[in-house]
Write a protein that holds these residues in place. Structure first.
Motif, PDB file in Angstrom:
ATOM      1  N   ARG A  16       0.846  -1.185   0.000  1.00  0.00           N
ATOM      2  CA  ARG A  16       0.000   0.000   0.000  1.00  0.00           C
ATOM      3  C   ARG A  16       0.883   1.237   0.000  1.00  0.00           C
ATOM      4  NH1 ARG A  16      -5.335   0.595   1.144  1.00  0.00           N
ATOM      5  NH2 ARG A  16      -5.509  -1.541   1.901  1.00  0.00           N
ATOM      6  N   TYR A  89      -2.223 -10.827  -2.606  1.00  0.00           N
ATOM      7  CA  TYR A  89      -2.608 -10.001  -1.449  1.00  0.00           C
ATOM      8  C   TYR A  89      -3.677 -10.687  -0.586  1.00  0.00           C
ATOM      9  CZ  TYR A  89      -4.781  -6.065   1.060  1.00  0.00           C
ATOM     10  OH  TYR A  89      -5.328  -5.247   2.020  1.00  0.00           O
ATOM     11  N   ASP A 149       7.266  -5.499   5.100  1.00  0.00           N
ATOM     12  CA  ASP A 149       6.188  -6.409   5.512  1.00  0.00           C
ATOM     13  C   ASP A 149       6.064  -7.738   4.763  1.00  0.00           C
ATOM     14  OD1 ASP A 149       4.618  -6.442   7.708  1.00  0.00           O
ATOM     15  OD2 ASP A 149       3.343  -4.816   7.068  1.00  0.00           O
ATOM     16  N   ARG A 298      -9.120  -1.341  13.509  1.00  0.00           N
ATOM     17  CA  ARG A 298      -9.591  -1.865  12.232  1.00  0.00           C
ATOM     18  C   ARG A 298     -10.152  -3.248  12.578  1.00  0.00           C
ATOM     19  NH1 ARG A 298      -5.726  -1.370   7.316  1.00  0.00           N
ATOM     20  NH2 ARG A 298      -5.106  -3.401   8.084  1.00  0.00           N
ATOM     21  N   ARG A 336     -10.174  -5.105   4.852  1.00  0.00           N
ATOM     22  CA  ARG A 336     -10.070  -6.304   4.001  1.00  0.00           C
ATOM     23  C   ARG A 336     -11.422  -6.962   3.737  1.00  0.00           C
ATOM     24  NH1 ARG A 336      -4.798  -8.324   7.346  1.00  0.00           N
ATOM     25  NH2 ARG A 336      -3.694  -6.363   7.107  1.00  0.00           N
TER      26      ARG A 336
HETATM   27  C1  G6P Z   1      -1.684  -3.677   9.527  1.00  0.00           C
HETATM   28  C2  G6P Z   1      -0.349  -4.264   9.824  1.00  0.00           C
HETATM   29  C3  G6P Z   1       0.661  -3.955   8.768  1.00  0.00           C
HETATM   30  C4  G6P Z   1       0.117  -4.154   7.384  1.00  0.00           C
HETATM   31  C5  G6P Z   1      -1.188  -3.471   7.189  1.00  0.00           C
HETATM   32  C6  G6P Z   1      -1.776  -3.797   5.844  1.00  0.00           C
HETATM   33  O1  G6P Z   1      -1.665  -2.311   9.765  1.00  0.00           O
HETATM   34  O2  G6P Z   1       0.128  -3.872  11.073  1.00  0.00           O
HETATM   35  O3  G6P Z   1       1.686  -4.861   8.992  1.00  0.00           O
HETATM   36  O4  G6P Z   1       1.026  -3.733   6.406  1.00  0.00           O
HETATM   37  O5  G6P Z   1      -2.057  -3.920   8.195  1.00  0.00           O
HETATM   38  O6  G6P Z   1      -3.068  -3.378   5.785  1.00  0.00           O
HETATM   39  P1  G6P Z   1      -3.897  -3.423   4.454  1.00  0.00           P
HETATM   40  O7  G6P Z   1      -5.135  -2.638   4.735  1.00  0.00           O
HETATM   41  O8  G6P Z   1      -3.055  -2.796   3.406  1.00  0.00           O
HETATM   42  O9  G6P Z   1      -4.199  -4.864   4.183  1.00  0.00           O
END
Ligand code: G6P
Length: 486
Positions: A16, A89, A149, A298, A336
């Protein structure tokens, strides 16, 4: 010597990126900027640093921006085939690697590593390769590249083959799995992940707990060719390795950088007028003279929101004196939503909140206020007025909410914190610590936190805020850069 290499001296790669595009009805493109540690880190090095952020186009708007050649200086978005991206992803990063590192499987029936998994794995490889090739193409001679990551575990190894001159780092924002759990992955996949990571000169983690777990997993994957140094006491830990098992060995340094909260930004932002407005609305919703237990997440499977609600229900059972005198303010923002298991979990959160409200609610008191629409200003408002913050993840790389609340809190806030969050290493002493699976224990902790004398609460909050801001995002990034540049 003439070189076909790119011009950038510092490169960051993440799935991202810092910006997303939307196509409006009239066909125009609109950009929205994100925040977070990397954004502040890169702005700290300034525009003259020849930095480039390589990221993935995520939605239709981003893809359109790439096709039209629209873009920000300093950002390169990769338009990877949408199906390949979805497999990598959703399929591998979020449904396998995220599950392994957060230990989320219900193991009698999952995971199943069959043909479908192998097909998605091929996409994960292709997606990592697209990043490695773009970075190889853009990086100047001996440039520094920091890869972010679990989405991009294979990039360091692939990039090292393409560009041995580069200084390559990788940073994990998640926990790392214990070796027994990591062993669930097929052996060749485990080996590919570990060797991919070991392509880096330096691997960064949020806590020593995750760093040590990685070292153990790495050692176990290939005892003949991968040699972690003994993790006891030595702050300069590393993993030595060679493809043949014989010298020359290459060294991958292991480092820990506990990302902290951005106090300056949070304090300023949380006193803007939209936050004040939302505080007034929240205060009215909570009701005069009541205490507030706040959580902001989240809606990740790892955040443990449902058990948090069960613990709150237990509190109302065990301590009826709190009925009508407390409200649980729970913000569970969407995450997600392409994955059914996330949608189901969100519905479960909603159900658990509704159950409590119908069982205990009275005409003048709604025990749970649940909001599922993301609103940053409202989150800050809740941080400011919280009496208790509930941060009870079943496993979490760090958890920045635990660090942000004490910084923003107006009058002090008791922190109920899971011992499985990375933040526990830095904040454990001044928090009320819980085992996230133990809802009776969590109910007890909520009672203790609600009953904490205000003076003690304020003192603890001060110490929590100091610990939470020890490594602000810009320093967190610069520290990694410095380690890689030596
Ligand atoms: C969380 C994790 C991160 C990860 C991110 C991705 O914040 O702590 O390690 O990169 O999620 O989130 P996303 O919304 O891009 O799937």
């Amino acid at each position: 010597m003439a070189s076909t290499h790119g011009a950038h001296r510092i490169l960051v790669a993440s799935n991202r990126g810092p910006i997303t595009y939307e196509v409006h009805e009239d066909g125009s493109l609109h950009a929205r900027r994100g925040g977070g540690g990397l954004v502040s880190g890169l702005s700290a090095i300034g525009p003259d640093a020849d930095a480039l952020w390589v990221c993935s186009a995520l939605g239709a708007g981003d893809r359109e921006a790439v096709r039209r050649g629209v873009g920000e200086t300093g950002v390169r978005m990769l338009d990877i085939d949408a199906e390949v991206h979805a497999d990598a992803y959703n399929g591998i990063a979020n449904s396998v690697l995220w599950f392994v590192h957060h230990m989320l499987y219900q193991t009698p029936l999952e995971p199943v590593f069959g043909v479908e998994f192998r097909r998605q794995w091929a996409s994960y490889e292709a997606y990592n390769r697209a990043f490695a090739e773009a970075l190889a193409d853009e990086a100047a001679q001996r440039a520094v590249v920091i890869v972010q990551d679990y989405h991009l575990c294979l990039v360091p190894g692939m990039l090292r083959e393409l560009r041995p001159d580069l200084r390559i780092g990788h940073f994990s924002h998640t926990p790392w799995a214990p070796e027994e759990y990591f062993r669930m992955l097929p052996d060749d996949i485990r080996a590919q992940l570990v060797w991919g990571m070991l392509g880096a000169d330096r691997l960064g983690f949020l806590t020593w707990r995750w760093a040590s777990a990685f070292m153990r997993c790495a050692g176990e994957v290939d005892r003949e060719r991968i040699f972690p140094t003994s993790p006891s006491g030595d702050p300069r830990r590393s993993v030595e390795h060679s493809p043949t098992g014989r010298p020359p060995l290459r060294t991958t340094q292991i480092g820990v950088h506990g990302l902290g909260a951005d106090a300056e930004f949070l304090r300023a932002r949380s006193h803007e007028s939209d936050v004040d407005q939302r505080m007034a609305v929240l205060r009215a919703e909570i009701g005069e003279g009541r205490k507030a237990i706040v959580r902001v997440d989240r809606t990740e499977l790892s955040k443990n929101i449902v058990r948090g609600l069960l613990a709150y229900r237990q509190l109302l059972e065990d301590h009826p004196e709190w009925r009508e005198r407390v409200v649980h303010v729970a913000f569970a923002y969407p995450s997600r939503q392409d994955l059914a298991v996330y949608r189901d979990y969100t519905a479960e959160v909603q159900r658990a909140a509704d159950d409590i409200n119908s069982q205990y609610g009275t005409p003048g008191w709604t025990p749970v206020i649940l909001h599922v629409k993301d609103d940053f200003a409202r989150s800050l408002a809740a941080y400011r007025l919280a009496d208790v913050a509930l941060v009870n993840p079943i496993r979490d790389g760090m958890n920045l909410v635990a660090k942000e609340v004490p910084v923003v809190s107006d009058e002090g806030c008791a922190l109920v914190l899971s011992r499985e969050a990375g933040a526990y290493e830095e904040l454990g002493e001044d928090a009320v610590v819980v085992n996230p699976y133990d809802v009776i224990g969590t109910a007890r902790a909520l009672h203790e936190a609600l009953s904490m004398p205000l003076g003690e609460r304020a003192e603890r909050t001060k110490r929590l805020a100091a610990a939470a801001t020890a490594l602000p995002p810009a320093q967190w990034f610069l520290e990694q850069l410095r380690e890689l540049e030596v």
